[in-house]
Scaffold this active site. Structure first.
Site, PDB file in Angstrom:
ATOM      1  N   ASP A   9      25.520  88.323  37.519  1.00 55.23           N
ATOM      2  CA  ASP A   9      25.996  88.126  38.897  1.00 55.23           C
ATOM      3  C   ASP A   9      27.518  88.234  38.892  1.00 55.23           C
ATOM      4  OD1 ASP A   9      24.935  86.481  41.695  1.00 55.23           O
ATOM      5  OD2 ASP A   9      27.072  86.494  41.239  1.00 55.23           O
ATOM      6  N   GLU A 112      24.053  91.533  41.944  1.00 56.88           N
ATOM      7  CA  GLU A 112      23.318  90.953  40.810  1.00 56.88           C
ATOM      8  C   GLU A 112      22.077  91.743  40.437  1.00 56.88           C
ATOM      9  OE1 GLU A 112      21.463  86.984  42.066  1.00 56.88           O
ATOM     10  OE2 GLU A 112      22.929  87.431  43.635  1.00 56.88           O
TER      11      GLU A 112
HETATM   12  N1  DCP Z   1      27.665  87.492  50.818  1.00 57.74           N
HETATM   13  C1  DCP Z   1      27.753  87.480  52.212  1.00 57.74           C
HETATM   14  N2  DCP Z   1      27.306  86.385  52.932  1.00 57.74           N
HETATM   15  C2  DCP Z   1      26.767  85.322  52.283  1.00 57.74           C
HETATM   16  C3  DCP Z   1      26.665  85.330  50.871  1.00 57.74           C
HETATM   17  C4  DCP Z   1      27.133  86.436  50.168  1.00 57.74           C
HETATM   18  O1  DCP Z   1      28.242  88.449  52.806  1.00 57.74           O
HETATM   19  N3  DCP Z   1      26.337  84.260  52.989  1.00 57.74           N
HETATM   20  C5  DCP Z   1      28.210  88.650  50.083  1.00 57.74           C
HETATM   21  C6  DCP Z   1      29.632  88.385  49.647  1.00 57.74           C
HETATM   22  C7  DCP Z   1      29.552  88.091  48.178  1.00 57.74           C
HETATM   23  C8  DCP Z   1      28.334  88.887  47.753  1.00 57.74           C
HETATM   24  O2  DCP Z   1      27.466  88.908  48.887  1.00 57.74           O
HETATM   25  O3  DCP Z   1      30.732  88.478  47.479  1.00 57.74           O
HETATM   26  C9  DCP Z   1      27.622  88.312  46.549  1.00 57.74           C
HETATM   27  O4  DCP Z   1      27.127  87.021  46.847  1.00 57.74           O
HETATM   28  P1  DCP Z   1      27.126  85.843  45.810  1.00 57.74           P
HETATM   29  O5  DCP Z   1      26.229  84.805  46.322  1.00 57.74           O
HETATM   30  O6  DCP Z   1      26.857  86.373  44.433  1.00 57.74           O
HETATM   31  O7  DCP Z   1      28.608  85.246  45.882  1.00 57.74           O
HETATM   32  P2  DCP Z   1      29.955  85.721  45.217  1.00 57.74           P
HETATM   33  O8  DCP Z   1      29.744  86.863  44.270  1.00 57.74           O
HETATM   34  O9  DCP Z   1      30.947  85.991  46.290  1.00 57.74           O
HETATM   35  O10 DCP Z   1      30.434  84.437  44.449  1.00 57.74           O
HETATM   36  P3  DCP Z   1      29.887  83.822  43.075  1.00 57.74           P
HETATM   37  O11 DCP Z   1      31.045  83.896  42.125  1.00 57.74           O
HETATM   38  O12 DCP Z   1      29.515  82.427  43.382  1.00 57.74           O
HETATM   39  O13 DCP Z   1      28.715  84.653  42.649  1.00 57.74           O
HETATM   40 MG    MG Z   2      28.225  86.762  42.841  1.00 56.75          MG
HETATM   41 MG    MG Z   3      24.985  87.254  43.891  1.00 56.48          MG
END
Ligand code: DCP
Ligand code: MG
Ligand code: MG
Length: 364
Positions: A9, A112
């Site tokens: 991820d 992921e």
């Molecule tokens: N995303 C989105 N709205 C959400 C959750 C996620 O648009 N409610 C998008 C933005 C994130 C991407 O999907 O960058 C990937 O989601 P992740 O849950 O893997 O979150 P992140 O990669 O941003 O953070 P982490 O470091 O916790 O994985």
């Molecule tokens: Mg992520």
């Molecule tokens: Mg993710």
């Protein structure tokens, strides 16, 4: 031999890409916002970097609220298409590590994927950790981004492990660690359990994964139906036989392989390409499908990955055509860079059931 599954991820994916694009914002709180048609004030936070998270900002929070908590953060609009291009390149690299020459791979969201490496690691979890480090290095070298990796004997454990150490972590859960890993968790943390199930379980007095694992399976079946009830019991016990398999895999057939050494000599590259074409076409024939798109992937010696596709006018099940188009794309890729090639792949897509084996000749 135990299965070994990796779950990768990306860390704060959209915000990390924005930081990479503009290093001057790296030490600030960065918030990526999905603005709605009600304008800037109506949107929700898509994601944010870890500095913003320390201030209490998180995904799905109204942007207006985020701005009131941290007015001095950098607020940027989502650039989904751009992030998708980055994601596609990362996914090709991740896929190249999976068993079955790219077959045992499953992308589950833009940032992921599961990678089965049971064979690649020879069933050895220490080797799996080395492979995970190599993958993290590749992604870092190629895209300048970090990711977190969970390693486990199945998808549920790998998925839950990857969020254990974030950002930039590797978490290994061996078979003998599964019970300890799961037991004290609230059921809501079990992958596949949403709010509705959580509430229903709470009504039954089930709050931790341990409660769920110890619960009478017949009672769970009574409450959730046969397959869901049985699944809950198994998942809570850390058992998950579900295969790593792309949901859209039925729409694609592909193979990747490494060259014996990094090279850009066309005779060496094309002879491996021939083997891949043979293999892909054998599968096309055995599934009695036609294809409309041909994609060639090249991973260079510096791990840069490039894919190029060609869409045909009609679906065909024609090996000469597959070879010709693959050769043509490979020629273009060889012309476009002076780097040596490390791995190559061929994939056909837009599959359709072949009603009789149509050959190219029938179209002209
Ligand atoms: N995303 C989105 N709205 C959400 C959750 C996620 O648009 N409610 C998008 C933005 C994130 C991407 O999907 O960058 C990937 O989601 P992740 O849950 O893997 O979150 P992140 O990669 O941003 O953070 P982490 O470091 O916790 O994985
Ligand atoms: Mg992520
Ligand atoms: Mg993710």
């Amino acid at each position: 031999m135990s299965r070994i599954i990796l779950h990768v991820d990306m860390d704060y994916f959209y915000a990390a890409i924005e930081e990479r694009e503009d290093p001057s914002i790296k030490d600030k709180a960065v918030v990526v916002c999905m603005y709605s048609n009600r304008g800037e004030e109506g949107g929700a936070v898509s994601t944010c970097n870890y500095i913003a998270r320390e201030a209490g900002i998180h995904s799905a929070m109204p942007c207006r609220l985020a701005k009131s908590i941290k007015p001095d953060a950098v607020y940027l609009p989502v650039r989904k298409e751009f992030y998708t291009e980055v994601s596609d390149r990362i996914m090709e690299v991740l896929r190249s590590y999976s068993d079955g020459d790219g077959e045992l791979f499953e992308k589950i969201s833009i940032d992921e994927a599961f990678i089965e490496i049971t064979d690649g690691a020879g069933g050895d979890f220490d080797t799996a950790v080395r492979i995970a480090k190599q993958i993290k290095g590749d992604v870092k070298d190629m895209e300048g981004l970090t990711c977190s990796v969970g390693i486990g004997p199945n998808k549920i454990i790998a998925k839950m492990a990857s969020s254990r150490q974030k950002p930039d972590g590797i978490t290994l859960i061996r078979n003998e660690d599964v019970e300890d890993f799961l037991m004290e968790m609230p059921v809501s943390k079990l992958w596949g359990i949403g709010n509705v199930t959580e509430d229903k379980l709470a009504e039954m007095g089930i709050e931790t994964v341990k409660d769920l694992a110890g619960h009478d399976v017949q009672e769970l079946i009574g409450a959730f139906g046969k397959s869901r009830g049985a699944w809950l019991k198994m998942a809570a016990s850390g058992i998950d036989d579900s295969p790593v398999k792309e949901k859209t895999a039925s729409d694609q057939i592909g193979r990747m392989a490494s060259l014996t050494h990094d090279t850009r000599k066309s005779d060496l590259v094309l002879s491996l390409l021939d083997e891949l074409v043979d293999d892909v076409f054998r599968k096309v024939r055995s599934r009695s499908v036609s294809f409309r798109s041909v994609t060639v992937t090249v991973i260079y010696s510096n791990f840069k990955t490039v894919t190029k596709s060609h869409t045909l006018n009609h679906p065909v099940a024609d090996k000469a055509m597959l070879r010709e188009v693959s050769y043509q794309i490979m020629g273009e890729l060889l012309d476009s860079s002076t780097l040596n090639l490390r791995r190559i792949g061929v994939r056909v897509g837009n599959l359709q059931e072949s009603k009789g084996q149509k050959t190219l000749a029938e179209f002209f």
